[in-house]
Design a protein around this motif. Structure first.
Motif, PDB file in Angstrom:
ATOM      1  N   ASN A 122       0.804  -1.215   0.000  1.00  0.00           N
ATOM      2  CA  ASN A 122       0.000   0.000   0.000  1.00  0.00           C
ATOM      3  C   ASN A 122       0.843   1.273   0.000  1.00  0.00           C
ATOM      4  N   SER A 123       2.161   1.116   0.191  1.00  0.00           N
ATOM      5  CA  SER A 123       3.039   2.290   0.172  1.00  0.00           C
ATOM      6  C   SER A 123       3.362   2.735  -1.252  1.00  0.00           C
ATOM      7  N   GLY A 124       3.209   1.816  -2.225  1.00  0.00           N
ATOM      8  CA  GLY A 124       3.573   2.119  -3.606  1.00  0.00           C
ATOM      9  C   GLY A 124       5.017   1.788  -3.925  1.00  0.00           C
ATOM     10  N   ILE A 125       5.682   1.041  -3.015  1.00  0.00           N
ATOM     11  CA  ILE A 125       7.104   0.753  -3.187  1.00  0.00           C
ATOM     12  C   ILE A 125       7.399  -0.049  -4.455  1.00  0.00           C
ATOM     13  N   PHE A 126       6.516  -0.955  -4.817  1.00  0.00           N
ATOM     14  CA  PHE A 126       6.774  -1.799  -5.976  1.00  0.00           C
ATOM     15  C   PHE A 126       6.572  -1.021  -7.279  1.00  0.00           C
ATOM     16  N   GLU A 127       5.553  -0.190  -7.325  1.00  0.00           N
ATOM     17  CA  GLU A 127       5.333   0.656  -8.505  1.00  0.00           C
ATOM     18  C   GLU A 127       6.484   1.648  -8.669  1.00  0.00           C
ATOM     19  N   TYR A 128       6.967   2.173  -7.547  1.00  0.00           N
ATOM     20  CA  TYR A 128       8.114   3.096  -7.567  1.00  0.00           C
ATOM     21  C   TYR A 128       9.330   2.428  -8.193  1.00  0.00           C
ATOM     22  N   LEU A 129       9.618   1.200  -7.770  1.00  0.00           N
ATOM     23  CA  LEU A 129      10.772   0.458  -8.312  1.00  0.00           C
ATOM     24  C   LEU A 129      10.637   0.237  -9.816  1.00  0.00           C
ATOM     25  N   ALA A 130       9.428  -0.104 -10.252  1.00  0.00           N
ATOM     26  CA  ALA A 130       9.207  -0.382 -11.678  1.00  0.00           C
ATOM     27  C   ALA A 130       9.428   0.859 -12.530  1.00  0.00           C
ATOM     28  N   VAL A 131       8.846   1.984 -12.124  1.00  0.00           N
ATOM     29  CA  VAL A 131       8.987   3.228 -12.905  1.00  0.00           C
ATOM     30  C   VAL A 131      10.426   3.728 -12.863  1.00  0.00           C
ATOM     31  N   LYS A 132      11.037   3.663 -11.686  1.00  0.00           N
ATOM     32  CA  LYS A 132      12.432   4.106 -11.544  1.00  0.00           C
ATOM     33  C   LYS A 132      13.342   3.301 -12.463  1.00  0.00           C
ATOM     34  N   SER A 133      13.144   2.009 -12.540  1.00  0.00           N
ATOM     35  CA  SER A 133      13.968   1.142 -13.407  1.00  0.00           C
ATOM     36  C   SER A 133      13.775   1.498 -14.873  1.00  0.00           C
TER      37      SER A 133
END
Length: 426
Positions: free
Chosen positions: A72-83
């Motif tokens: 729910n923090s958005g950590i996984f979406e953050y990693l995907a976009v950052k990559s």
């Protein structure tokens, strides 16, 4: 064979057959099989409960609740976009980065959860690039199953092996980690050959990805920071669990409890996000395999394998590796490993040093999961999502890519085990 043995074997075969046919949910299959064993008097109710590995159940439950909060923090979406931005919108580089992220996350989270979180973001980025997401989905499935092999908690077969044997988190990294790195490098090069030439997009599309804002994916900044801290804490706790003399289930459930407390998320939603059908499947599958153990069929099979290989234990190790891989590709690696664990334990009771055999099971079952679309839970989940998004992946299409990847990784594992244990038995 006695009548009781025939009935127990028939129930086991029927359960596996229906699971493979996908005519009935696998949790229902396991439940029906377990209840038949009790109703027919092969197992007493208390005896049936005794066959359930509650440590494995605890690890799965704890990690599922933990991920249900941190996602729910958005950590996984953050990693995907950052990559994707680091790759500057280059589809091949994005594919490689996503494979690495998926492999690493799958080593420390359960791989079904990993693909559930990374998959949707993959479709978003592929849509921005106007490119077919199927190659990305296939590479992430392969990376998830290979990466999950590296640790005790990365893939259900390893959780089961660790719980049954006491093999520590650190030992899994030491023994499985090196070959996982080698196999990841090998499949990246293999996918370059398979997909590399077809991954071309216009500079305008690449620029569109570069303009995506990874910070906008963070849904809760405070929870985001807490999630990073707790992920590090969880990894250290699992690494040190042997030293701390704590069962892995206690660590997983404790970390889930802490994350629920400090994450301040909706508890009912967290519990709802647990894959309860998977928990039920595991619990009652242990009972079904316990029926085989109770009537002596596991011991009989162990004796036959020992007779067939004699004292050539290196041959036995390689046979177990390849049989594990092939059967796991066909049956789903969870029920197969549930059957193998008491088999190898029986061999140990008969005086055989089975240490190398556990690593053969681990590598064979986890790598074998890539062989077919039903070989591992991550395969079923992510291909199902792909189909719902309008990009169906058929059994044959998956087989054309998955089977060669399975053979490649198992061949590498064969060489690795021979180097590691070729002279182990003298």
């Amino acid at each position: 064979m006695t009548t009781t043995q025939i009935i127990a074997l028939a129930i086991f075969v029927a359960v596996i057959a229906v699971i493979v046919s996908e005519k009935l949910h696998r949790a229902a299959c396991a439940l029906i099989g377990a209840m038949l064993l009790v109703l027919l008097g092969i197992l007493e109710p208390i005896e049936a409960l005794g066959f359930i590995d509650f440590n494995t159940i605890g690890v799965l439950l704890g990690m599922m609740m933990f991920v249900a909060v941190i996602k729910n923090s958005g950590i996984f979406e953050y990693l995907a976009v950052k990559s994707a931005k680091i790759a500057k919108g280059n589809p091949w580089k994005i594919m490689v980065y996503f494979m690495i992220i998926t492999a690493v996350l799958s080593a420390f989270l359960d791989n079904v959860t990993t693909v559930l979180l990374i998959g949707p973001m993959t479709f978003s980025i592929c849509k921005a690039l106007d490119i077919n997401p199927v190659p990305f989905i296939m590479t992430q499935i392969m990376a998830s199953n290979v990466g999950g092999t590296a640790t005790l908690i990365g893939d259900p077969p390893n959780i089961m092996i660790g719980s049954a044997t006491g093999i520590s988190f650190l030992q899994f990294i030491i023994y499985d980690g090196p070959i996982v790195v080698i196999c990841m490098i090998a499949i990246i090069f293999a996918f370059k050959f398979i997909y590399g030439k077809n991954l071309s997009v216009s500079p305008e599309k690449m620029e569109l990805v570069c303009q995506m804002d990874e910070k906008a994916e963070i849904k809760d900044r405070v929870l985001f920071i807490k999630s990073i801290v707790m992920i590090i804490f969880v990894a250290l706790a699992f690494i040190l669990h042997d030293t701390l003399e704590l069962k892995t289930s206690i660590i997983a459930l404790s970390c889930a409890a802490i994350m629920i407390m400090i994450g301040r998320q909706d508890v009912e939603e967290t519990v709802h996000d647990v894959e309860w059908p998977t928990i039920v499947f595991f619990a009652f599958l242990f009972v079904v395999v316990g029926g085989l153990e109770k009537v002596g069929l596991i011991e009989m099979l162990a004796d036959e394998m020992i007779k067939a290989t004699g004292t050539h234990y290196v041959i036995l190790m390689i046979v177990i590796l390849w049989v594990s891989a092939i059967c796991s590709a066909i049956l789903d690696n969870i029920p197969f490993v549930a059957t193998l664990i008491p088999l190898i334990t029986t061999m140990q009771a008969e005086g055989i040093d089975v240490w190398p055999l556990w690593w053969a099971v681990s590598l064979g079952a986890c790598f074998g999961g890539n062989g077919t679309i039903i070989g591992a839970s991550a395969n079923v989940v992510l291909t199902g999502i792909s189909g719902r998004k309008g990009y169906p992946i058929t059994f044959v299409e998956f087989l054309k890519v998955g089977a060669p990847m399975m053979i490649l990784t198992v061949l590498l594992a064969t060489g690795y085990l021979l180097i590691l244990f070729g002279g182990y038995w003298g």
